[in-house]
Scaffold this active site. Structure first.
Site, short mmCIF file in Angstrom:
data_model
loop_
_atom_site.label_atom_id
_atom_site.label_comp_id
_atom_site.label_asym_id
_atom_site.label_seq_id
_atom_site.Cartn_x
_atom_site.Cartn_y
_atom_site.Cartn_z
N LYS A 227 -18.42 -65.99 24.14
CA LYS A 227 -17.78 -65.40 22.97
C LYS A 227 -16.50 -64.65 23.35
O LYS A 227 -15.99 -63.83 22.59
CB LYS A 227 -18.76 -64.45 22.27
CG LYS A 227 -19.97 -65.21 21.74
CD LYS A 227 -20.90 -64.27 21.01
CE LYS A 227 -22.14 -65.02 20.56
NZ LYS A 227 -23.10 -64.13 19.92
N PRO B 123 -19.07 -63.69 15.05
CA PRO B 123 -18.76 -65.10 15.28
C PRO B 123 -19.57 -65.65 16.46
O PRO B 123 -19.81 -64.95 17.43
CB PRO B 123 -17.27 -65.08 15.63
CG PRO B 123 -16.80 -63.70 15.49
CD PRO B 123 -17.97 -62.79 15.36
N GLU B 124 -19.99 -66.90 16.34
CA GLU B 124 -20.76 -67.53 17.42
C GLU B 124 -19.87 -68.57 18.10
O GLU B 124 -18.75 -68.80 17.69
CB GLU B 124 -22.03 -68.14 16.82
CG GLU B 124 -22.82 -67.08 16.08
CD GLU B 124 -24.20 -67.50 15.62
OE1 GLU B 124 -24.74 -68.48 16.13
OE2 GLU B 124 -24.74 -66.80 14.74
N ARG C 228 -32.03 -58.11 14.41
CA ARG C 228 -31.17 -59.26 14.06
C ARG C 228 -32.00 -60.32 13.34
O ARG C 228 -33.07 -60.69 13.80
CB ARG C 228 -30.56 -59.89 15.34
CG ARG C 228 -29.87 -58.91 16.29
CD ARG C 228 -28.42 -58.66 15.98
NE ARG C 228 -27.63 -59.85 15.80
CZ ARG C 228 -27.02 -60.51 16.79
NH1 ARG C 228 -27.16 -60.09 18.03
NH2 ARG C 228 -26.29 -61.57 16.53
#
Ligand SMILES: [Zn+2]
Length: 274
Positions: A53, A2-3, A262
């Site tokens: 985060k 999740p960002e 990534r």
């Protein structure tokens, strides 16, 4: 993972369920905190906030810190609703008179004294949070002008929470695209105008993605693409996960790279190296 936009939306849900409420029941499976259940029972939640985060749940005498890393997730249910059956393990369940908030699979959970927040290694290093409305373009520009960032490439900096907190993988690709910047550009190579654009786009896309969950593409274009039968997943981004597909602005094929393992996708024509 999740960002920022997703973390802030999760924080809103948890805030609605917990803030100002008293904890009636708790389940903890984190080994080092098994003895701490009595610290929660009968205590009121003063504040719930997302920082970068991380999620912070403030009680009178302590703060529960959690960072979801790759697999952690929060769920919020009515108290009597059975928890979801999935392959995640329960870490903590906080129950009020009406709701249960559960944190699953997160490995980074800490109970801290409020004063310890100041020296916490993750929180202390966080840059300005791009999702919260208080952060301004000027703040981001001042922040990025620090010497330590100048020689670093945008593709690595944008995942560094010390640069712009809340930016993760999809936002990185999308911000670079709408700023027309090649991922290998360094901060030192940016003109003043490019710095302004980068800061504006980081704020604009992060906030849009918070308001309209996970959509970074222009909203009119999104509707058009959906009308043409594209799936939500295909239609919602400018470049991210659109490798080998034509760019929405110039029709060149989007390229896929994996720096540091990534995903990063970009348009070779709209984002030239110069
Ligand atoms: Zn293009």
């Amino acid at each position: 993972m999740p960002e920022g936009p997703e973390i802030h939306r999760a924080a809103n849900k948890i805030r609605k369920a917990l803030e100002g409420k008293v904890i009636h029941d708790i389940e903890i499976t984190v080994p080092r905190y098994l003895e701490r259940t009595s610290d929660f029972i009968g205590k009121k939640v003063l504040k719930v906030e997302a920082r970068g985060k991380a999620m912070l749940i403030h009680f009178d005498s302590f703060v529960m810190y959690s960072h979801n890393q790759l697999y952690g997730r929060w769920t919020v249910n009515r108290k009597d609703t059975a928890p979801k059956k999935w392959n995640r393990s329960l870490r903590i369940a906080l129950t009020t008179d009406k709701h249960t908030c559960r944190l699953w699979s997160a490995t980074d959970i800490l109970l801290m004294e409020p004063w310890e927040l100041t020296g916490h290694p993750y929180l202390e290093k966080l840059g300005p949070d791009v999702v919260i409305s208080e952060t301004t373009v000027e703040q981001l520009i001042t922040h990025m002008s620090q010497k330590k960032f100048q020689r670093r490439r945008l593709k690595t900096l944008l995942l560094d929470q010390g640069f712009f907190a809340g930016v993760g993988n999809y936002l990185r690709s999308e911000i670079l695209f709408t700023s027309s910047l090649h991922p290998d550009r360094t901060v030192a190579s940016l003109s003043d105008e490019e710095k302004i654009t980068l800061a504006q786009q980081a704020l604009f896309l992060s906030r849009q993605s918070y308001d309209v969950p996970g959509i970074t593409v222009d909203l009119e274009l999104y509707d058009q693409l959906r009308d043409l039968g594209q799936s939500r997943g295909r239609a919602r981004h400018w470049v991210f996960t659109r490798d080998e597909l034509p760019c929405h602005r110039c029709a060149a094929l989007i390229l896929h790279t994996r720096p540091g393992g990534r995903r990063l996708d970009y348009c070779p024509q709209c984002q030239p190296m110069i």
